[in-house]
Structures are given as structure tokens and as C-alpha cells.
Design a protein around this motif. Structure first.
Motif, PDB file in Angstrom:
ATOM      1  N   ALA A   1     -20.784  24.937   5.400  1.00  0.00           N
ATOM      2  CA  ALA A   1     -22.077  25.486   4.984  1.00  0.00           C
ATOM      3  C   ALA A   1     -21.977  27.008   4.890  1.00  0.00           C
ATOM      4  CB  ALA A   1     -23.158  25.078   5.980  1.00  0.00           C
ATOM      5  N   GLY A   2     -23.033  27.621   4.402  1.00  0.00           N
ATOM      6  CA  GLY A   2     -23.070  29.076   4.327  1.00  0.00           C
ATOM      7  C   GLY A   2     -22.461  29.604   3.045  1.00  0.00           C
ATOM      8  N   ASP A   3     -22.443  30.923   2.948  1.00  0.00           N
ATOM      9  CA  ASP A   3     -21.944  31.579   1.744  1.00  0.00           C
ATOM     10  C   ASP A   3     -20.460  31.308   1.562  1.00  0.00           C
ATOM     11  OD1 ASP A   3     -24.460  32.554   1.402  1.00  0.00           O
ATOM     12  OD2 ASP A   3     -24.020  34.562   2.166  1.00  0.00           O
ATOM     13  N   ARG A   4     -20.077  31.078   0.300  1.00  0.00           N
ATOM     14  CA  ARG A   4     -18.679  30.808  -0.025  1.00  0.00           C
ATOM     15  C   ARG A   4     -18.291  31.636  -1.236  1.00  0.00           C
ATOM     16  NH1 ARG A   4     -15.769  28.459   3.493  1.00  0.00           N
ATOM     17  NH2 ARG A   4     -14.849  26.753   2.330  1.00  0.00           N
ATOM     18  N   ARG A   5     -17.035  32.070  -1.273  1.00  0.00           N
ATOM     19  CA  ARG A   5     -16.533  32.848  -2.402  1.00  0.00           C
ATOM     20  C   ARG A   5     -15.398  32.086  -3.073  1.00  0.00           C
ATOM     21  NH1 ARG A   5     -14.275  38.770  -1.271  1.00  0.00           N
ATOM     22  NH2 ARG A   5     -16.486  39.297  -1.318  1.00  0.00           N
ATOM     23  N   VAL A   6     -15.475  31.986  -4.402  1.00  0.00           N
ATOM     24  CA  VAL A   6     -14.452  31.312  -5.199  1.00  0.00           C
ATOM     25  C   VAL A   6     -13.775  32.352  -6.078  1.00  0.00           C
ATOM     26  CG1 VAL A   6     -14.018  29.586  -6.985  1.00  0.00           C
ATOM     27  CG2 VAL A   6     -15.730  29.138  -5.215  1.00  0.00           C
ATOM     28  N   LEU A   7     -12.454  32.271  -6.160  1.00  0.00           N
ATOM     29  CA  LEU A   7     -11.667  33.128  -7.037  1.00  0.00           C
ATOM     30  C   LEU A   7     -10.854  32.232  -7.958  1.00  0.00           C
ATOM     31  CD1 LEU A   7     -10.245  35.769  -7.960  1.00  0.00           C
ATOM     32  CD2 LEU A   7      -8.713  35.498  -5.990  1.00  0.00           C
ATOM     33  N   SER A   8     -11.049  32.384  -9.268  1.00  0.00           N
ATOM     34  CA  SER A   8     -10.305  31.592 -10.248  1.00  0.00           C
ATOM     35  C   SER A   8      -9.415  32.519 -11.057  1.00  0.00           C
ATOM     36  CB  SER A   8     -11.265  30.837 -11.170  1.00  0.00           C
ATOM     37  OG  SER A   8     -10.549  30.040 -12.087  1.00  0.00           O
ATOM     38  N   VAL A   9      -8.109  32.254 -11.031  1.00  0.00           N
ATOM     39  CA  VAL A   9      -7.093  33.100 -11.655  1.00  0.00           C
ATOM     40  C   VAL A   9      -6.697  32.492 -12.995  1.00  0.00           C
ATOM     41  CG1 VAL A   9      -4.810  34.141 -11.356  1.00  0.00           C
ATOM     42  CG2 VAL A   9      -6.290  33.757  -9.352  1.00  0.00           C
ATOM     43  N   CYS A  10      -6.686  33.309 -14.051  1.00  0.00           N
ATOM     44  CA  CYS A  10      -6.426  32.805 -15.403  1.00  0.00           C
ATOM     45  C   CYS A  10      -7.392  31.666 -15.687  1.00  0.00           C
ATOM     46  CB  CYS A  10      -4.976  32.370 -15.567  1.00  0.00           C
ATOM     47  SG  CYS A  10      -3.791  33.711 -15.309  1.00  0.00           S
ATOM     48  N   ALA A  11      -8.689  31.988 -15.635  1.00  0.00           N
ATOM     49  CA  ALA A  11      -9.756  30.992 -15.590  1.00  0.00           C
ATOM     50  C   ALA A  11     -10.070  30.352 -16.920  1.00  0.00           C
ATOM     51  CB  ALA A  11     -11.018  31.641 -15.029  1.00  0.00           C
ATOM     52  N   GLY A  12      -9.543  30.863 -18.023  1.00  0.00           N
ATOM     53  CA  GLY A  12      -9.906  30.323 -19.320  1.00  0.00           C
ATOM     54  C   GLY A  12     -11.402  30.478 -19.559  1.00  0.00           C
ATOM     55  N   ASP A  13     -12.045  29.423 -20.051  1.00  0.00           N
ATOM     56  CA  ASP A  13     -13.489  29.492 -20.268  1.00  0.00           C
ATOM     57  C   ASP A  13     -14.279  29.054 -19.041  1.00  0.00           C
ATOM     58  OD1 ASP A  13     -13.178  26.749 -20.297  1.00  0.00           O
ATOM     59  OD2 ASP A  13     -13.682  26.500 -22.408  1.00  0.00           O
ATOM     60  N   GLY A  14     -13.582  28.857 -17.922  1.00  0.00           N
ATOM     61  CA  GLY A  14     -14.243  28.609 -16.649  1.00  0.00           C
ATOM     62  C   GLY A  14     -14.863  27.243 -16.501  1.00  0.00           C
ATOM     63  N   ARG A  15     -14.472  26.279 -17.330  1.00  0.00           N
ATOM     64  CA  ARG A  15     -15.171  24.997 -17.322  1.00  0.00           C
ATOM     65  C   ARG A  15     -14.972  24.217 -16.027  1.00  0.00           C
ATOM     66  NH1 ARG A  15     -13.440  21.875 -22.373  1.00  0.00           N
ATOM     67  NH2 ARG A  15     -13.365  23.977 -23.254  1.00  0.00           N
TER      68      ARG A  15
ATOM     69  N   SER B   1     -20.547  32.549  -4.556  1.00  0.00           N
ATOM     70  CA  SER B   1     -20.231  33.614  -5.504  1.00  0.00           C
ATOM     71  C   SER B   1     -18.848  33.329  -6.074  1.00  0.00           C
ATOM     72  CB  SER B   1     -20.256  34.982  -4.828  1.00  0.00           C
ATOM     73  OG  SER B   1     -19.278  35.063  -3.812  1.00  0.00           O
ATOM     74  N   ALA B   2     -18.658  33.641  -7.340  1.00  0.00           N
ATOM     75  CA  ALA B   2     -17.388  33.334  -7.990  1.00  0.00           C
ATOM     76  C   ALA B   2     -16.962  34.496  -8.866  1.00  0.00           C
ATOM     77  CB  ALA B   2     -17.500  32.064  -8.833  1.00  0.00           C
ATOM     78  N   VAL B   3     -15.675  34.785  -8.826  1.00  0.00           N
ATOM     79  CA  VAL B   3     -15.069  35.759  -9.727  1.00  0.00           C
ATOM     80  C   VAL B   3     -14.007  35.037 -10.541  1.00  0.00           C
ATOM     81  CG1 VAL B   3     -13.750  37.894  -9.938  1.00  0.00           C
ATOM     82  CG2 VAL B   3     -15.503  37.691  -8.158  1.00  0.00           C
ATOM     83  N   LEU B   4     -14.139  35.112 -11.854  1.00  0.00           N
ATOM     84  CA  LEU B   4     -13.198  34.487 -12.774  1.00  0.00           C
ATOM     85  C   LEU B   4     -12.411  35.586 -13.479  1.00  0.00           C
ATOM     86  CD1 LEU B   4     -15.352  32.290 -12.211  1.00  0.00           C
ATOM     87  CD2 LEU B   4     -15.104  31.541 -14.580  1.00  0.00           C
ATOM     88  N   LEU B   5     -11.096  35.494 -13.437  1.00  0.00           N
ATOM     89  CA  LEU B   5     -10.220  36.458 -14.085  1.00  0.00           C
ATOM     90  C   LEU B   5      -9.615  35.817 -15.325  1.00  0.00           C
ATOM     91  CD1 LEU B   5      -8.262  37.731 -10.923  1.00  0.00           C
ATOM     92  CD2 LEU B   5     -10.485  38.490 -11.770  1.00  0.00           C
ATOM     93  N   GLU B   6      -9.837  36.425 -16.488  1.00  0.00           N
ATOM     94  CA  GLU B   6      -9.317  35.865 -17.739  1.00  0.00           C
ATOM     95  C   GLU B   6      -9.027  36.988 -18.726  1.00  0.00           C
ATOM     96  OE1 GLU B   6      -7.784  34.204 -20.717  1.00  0.00           O
ATOM     97  OE2 GLU B   6      -8.174  32.973 -18.937  1.00  0.00           O
ATOM     98  N   LEU B   7      -7.772  37.077 -19.151  1.00  0.00           N
ATOM     99  CA  LEU B   7      -7.352  38.145 -20.051  1.00  0.00           C
ATOM    100  C   LEU B   7      -7.898  37.976 -21.464  1.00  0.00           C
ATOM    101  CD1 LEU B   7      -5.588  40.648 -20.644  1.00  0.00           C
ATOM    102  CD2 LEU B   7      -3.659  39.083 -21.000  1.00  0.00           C
ATOM    103  N   HIS B   8      -7.981  36.745 -21.948  1.00  0.00           N
ATOM    104  CA  HIS B   8      -8.380  36.485 -23.336  1.00  0.00           C
ATOM    105  C   HIS B   8      -9.866  36.812 -23.500  1.00  0.00           C
ATOM    106  CE1 HIS B   8      -8.946  34.522 -27.156  1.00  0.00           C
ATOM    107  NE2 HIS B   8      -7.664  34.181 -27.211  1.00  0.00           N
ATOM    108  N   PRO B   9     -10.225  37.810 -24.323  1.00  0.00           N
ATOM    109  CA  PRO B   9     -11.628  38.248 -24.379  1.00  0.00           C
ATOM    110  C   PRO B   9     -12.583  37.181 -24.881  1.00  0.00           C
ATOM    111  CG  PRO B   9     -10.323  39.335 -26.097  1.00  0.00           C
ATOM    112  CD  PRO B   9      -9.355  38.635 -25.196  1.00  0.00           C
ATOM    113  N   GLU B  10     -12.174  36.362 -25.847  1.00  0.00           N
ATOM    114  CA  GLU B  10     -13.075  35.334 -26.355  1.00  0.00           C
ATOM    115  C   GLU B  10     -13.332  34.263 -25.305  1.00  0.00           C
ATOM    116  OE1 GLU B  10     -10.520  36.536 -28.052  1.00  0.00           O
ATOM    117  OE2 GLU B  10     -11.410  37.404 -29.873  1.00  0.00           O
ATOM    118  N   LEU B  11     -12.275  33.845 -24.595  1.00  0.00           N
ATOM    119  CA  LEU B  11     -12.468  32.853 -23.538  1.00  0.00           C
ATOM    120  C   LEU B  11     -13.323  33.422 -22.405  1.00  0.00           C
ATOM    121  CD1 LEU B  11      -8.904  31.277 -23.372  1.00  0.00           C
ATOM    122  CD2 LEU B  11     -10.964  30.249 -24.325  1.00  0.00           C
ATOM    123  N   ALA B  12     -13.088  34.685 -22.054  1.00  0.00           N
ATOM    124  CA  ALA B  12     -13.900  35.314 -21.013  1.00  0.00           C
ATOM    125  C   ALA B  12     -15.370  35.345 -21.410  1.00  0.00           C
ATOM    126  CB  ALA B  12     -13.386  36.723 -20.727  1.00  0.00           C
TER     127      ALA B  12
END
Length: 222
Positions: free
Chosen positions: A40-54, A70-81
């Protein structure tokens, strides 16, 4: 990303429910739900090379308690981001940040690590073996103690890639995670296209500060 595949076109394979990518997505989503359900409680998610985050966004959109994540998604491709940002906005996910950055640089992780759930899906089959080992070695810096890490790697390749072992490298991947202080929670395989596999490990070590690195953590080779 010069010389790599067309990742926008590649993502369309998710539309086929029989594809290896669709199988992988279903397993990753299930494990994400499980990781978020554990505490329970606050959780943080980190997705590396996340694509469109689906994967991450699909899970959060289904949860009544998404506001605690809270989630941070890292994605180099600007359209997918941008597609990921649009999907987060459409689902009303106010605590999602999508960074159009190169996840191969340590600077990209500032303020996003350590996390409770780290998603390393769709990476290990696209980088050289030496980079896989480097990412696993750095993984404790991305994790809070007890964090879950989801990873994937296909067990078959149709062509040779520079520095990439063809075939099934996953027993070595699993052993390297163990050496880095992780305990395996799940490992699943599928014999469809690409023979994908999904693993879940839990970080059993102490907190480790994120350290600067003079060289990239990894570079995509396809």
C-alpha cells in the motif's frame, strides 16, 4: 537511433493478439499489477525505453488507486513519447511524466530513481551483451530496497547483430541478476514468434546512490 528498426512500425505488431509481443505485453501487465498490489501507499514506477507506454499506462488506467502511483517513462523516439503523453492525458493519469530522452545516459534517470518498480522490457535483445551486463550491474542504483524489476529478452534471433549472442542468453541474464543482488520471482517463456521470455526479480540489497557514468549504459544496435 540511426540504423535501428522503424519502431513506430514495429509497435503495430501489438495489434495482433497472436504475436509474441502481445503475449509479452499481457505478461508484463499482469506482473505490473502484482507488483503494485503487494504494498500500500505511494509507489514509483520507472520504465526504461518505454515506447508508447502501453504496458505501464494500460495498467494504471485500469486501477482505481492509480493516484498513489507516480511513473516516469523514458523514451528517445519523439513520436512514441508523444503518444505516451497523449495516452496518459486521455486516461487522466496526472502523475505520469514522459521524458523524450536517451535512457542510455545516467542523466536521464535524475529524479526518477530509485523506484519501486523498474521496467526493463524490450531492451536486452536490442543491445550488445556487454551492455546487458552493464545495465544489470547498474540496476541496483535504479531500485529502492525490495523493488521489483521486470525484464525481457527473446530466445531466438533471425540475424546476427554486433556483439549480440544469437539464441537463448537468458540463463546468463538470470545469473547476472542474482550476482547483482536480485532474487528471482518469476520467469515465463512463450514459443511464438521470437520465443519471448519475461522475468521478474526483486532487489534484495541495500540502497545505492545513482552514480555518474562517463560512458553510455547501452546503445541500441537494431
Amino acid at each position: 537511433m540511426t540504423g535501428t528498426r522503424d519502431y513506430q512500425d514495429w509497435h503495430r505488431r501489438y495489434d495482433d493478439p497472436r504475436s509474441g509481443l502481445s503475449w509479452r505485453l499481457r505478461r508484463v501487465r499482469r506482473h505490473l499489477h502484482g507488483a503494485l498490489d503487494e504494498r500500500a501507499g505511494d509507489r514509483r514506477v520507472l520504465s526504461v525505453c518505454a515506447g508508447d507506454g502501453r504496458d505501464v499506462l494500460g495498467v494504471l488506467a485500469e486501477r482505481a488507486d492509480a493516484d498513489r502511483v507516480s511513473a516516469v517513462l523514458l523514451e528517445l523516439h519523439p513520436e512514441l513519447a508523444q503518444r505516451a503523453r497523449d495516452a496518459a492525458d486521455a486516461a487522466g493519469l496526472a502523475h505520469v511524466e514522459v521524458r523524450a530522452v536517451d535512457a542510455g545516459t545516467v542523466q536521464a534517470y535524475a529524479g526518477a530513481a530509485p523506484a519501486d518498480v523498474v521496467v526493463l522490457v524490450g531492451i536486452f535483445g536490442n543491445i550488445a551483451d556487454a551492455d546487458v551486463w552493464r545495465v544489470i550491474g547498474v540496476a541496483p542504483q535504479l531500485c529502492r530496497p525490495g523493488a521489483a524489476v521486470l525484464w525481457s529478452r527473446g530466445r531466438r534471433f533471425s540475424r546476427e547483430l554486433p556483439g549480440v549472442t544469437a539464441g537463448d542468453l537468458n540463463d546468463e541474464v538470470r545469473a547476472r541478476f542474482a550476482d547483482a543482488g536480485f532474487e528471482e520471482q518469476a520467469y515465463e517463456t512463450h514459443d511464438g514468434g521470437g520465443r519471448p521470455a519475461v522475468g521478474v526479480v526483486r532487489y534484495a540489497g541495500p540502497a545505492v546512490d545513482l552514480r555518474p557514468a562517463p560512458a553510455p549504459l547501452f546503445t541500441f544496435v537494431r
